[in-house]
Design a protein around this motif. Structure first.
Motif, mmCIF file in Angstrom:
data_model
loop_
_atom_site.group_PDB
_atom_site.id
_atom_site.type_symbol
_atom_site.label_atom_id
_atom_site.label_comp_id
_atom_site.label_asym_id
_atom_site.label_seq_id
_atom_site.Cartn_x
_atom_site.Cartn_y
_atom_site.Cartn_z
ATOM 1 N N GLY A 8 37.937 22.351 46.341
ATOM 2 C CA GLY A 8 37.300 21.084 46.695
ATOM 3 C C GLY A 8 37.899 19.940 45.893
ATOM 4 O O GLY A 8 39.115 19.859 45.721
ATOM 5 N N ASN A 9 37.027 19.089 45.358
ATOM 6 C CA ASN A 9 37.457 17.901 44.627
ATOM 7 C C ASN A 9 36.796 17.883 43.253
ATOM 8 O O ASN A 9 35.572 17.749 43.149
ATOM 9 N N ARG A 10 37.593 18.015 42.223
ATOM 10 C CA ARG A 10 37.076 18.046 40.846
ATOM 11 C C ARG A 10 36.257 16.805 40.516
ATOM 12 O O ARG A 10 35.318 16.868 39.705
ATOM 13 N N PRO A 64 37.578 22.474 41.408
ATOM 14 C CA PRO A 64 38.947 21.960 41.264
ATOM 15 C C PRO A 64 39.973 22.692 42.126
ATOM 16 O O PRO A 64 41.078 22.194 42.327
ATOM 17 N N THR A 123 34.038 15.141 42.165
ATOM 18 C CA THR A 123 32.723 14.940 42.781
ATOM 19 C C THR A 123 31.557 15.427 41.920
ATOM 20 O O THR A 123 30.399 15.187 42.255
ATOM 21 N N GLU A 137 29.543 19.348 49.008
ATOM 22 C CA GLU A 137 29.844 17.973 49.391
ATOM 23 C C GLU A 137 29.401 17.706 50.826
ATOM 24 O O GLU A 137 29.581 18.559 51.703
#
Length: 216
Positions: free
Chosen positions: A173-175, A170, A177, A91
């Motif tokens: 980070g952010n699932r 997940p 994205t 990211e």
């Protein structure tokens, strides 16, 4: 049929699909273990995975075709003579073009969140070399060359070392994205005494292209 990237009398390297776990999940569902007999390819024994790839991770997975080969390959991994090359989409953008992350890792667990790896001074030493390859749409394609093979090493080193987690991760980070944790085992070289090395390359999968990275 799972694609074969390399084959000889003692080694197979398969192109593991993303989202395929190596072992049967407790909750059920497909796994590599269910399909291992497909990979005998005329041999009497089922081949055995030599190392691990996370469920979401795609790409090069080495399997040994007999116990003697398994022992030899295990030693190569333990001696850190195996060259592993991963490609990951992280990211955001990165300030530096390349570097080395040295962060020791330790496992923690809780009833609420399950287990995960964290940077910890008293953890197991872990080193990853990285370089930036390309950027698109607020994401960056990064090459990772891990020296060690700790659990979730690249995932934690990206999040805590680069400050840029893998897209779709997940846990670290952010699932939301990306459709999965965007990590791909792109290359593997396993030296062998008295024989040519096992060499395998796996092309970038289609879901990398969907995020703007069709070529390395």
């Amino acid at each position: 049929m799972i694609p074969i990237l390399y084959e000889d009398g003692e080694a197979l390297v398969i192109d593991k699909p993303a989202r395929l776990p190596l072992e049967r999940p407790r909750a059920g569902g497909a796994s590599l273990a269910d399909r291992i007999s497909e990979l005998r390819l005329g041999f009497q024994r089922d081949p055995v995975p030599v190392h691990r790839l996370d469920t979401d991770t795609s790409g090069c997975l080495l399997l040994a075709r007999n116990p003697k080969a398994l022992k030899r390959f295990n030693k190569a991994f333990e001696d850190r003579v195996v060259e592993k090359r991963y490609l990951g989409i992280v990211e955001g953008t990165l300030n530096d073009s390349e570097g080395t992350i040295t962060l020791s890792l330790s496992k923690i667990s809780s009833a609420e969140a399950g287990w995960r790896m964290i940077p910890a001074k008293k953890g197991k030493p872990a080193t990853t070399h990285w370089r930036q390859i390309a950027s698109a749409g607020g994401l960056t394609l990064v090459e990772f060359r891990p020296e060690t093979g700790r659990t979730h090493q690249i995932r934690v080193h990206a999040a805590s070392g680069l400050g840029a987690p893998l897209a779709g991760d997940p846990v670290y980070g952010n699932r939301a994205t990306a459709p999965r944790t965007m990590l791909h085992a792109a290359g593997l070289v396993v030296p062998r005494e008295g024989k040519s090395p096992v060499v395998a390359l796996s092309p970038l999968p289609p879901d990398f292209a969907q995020l703007g990275f069709a070529h390395e």
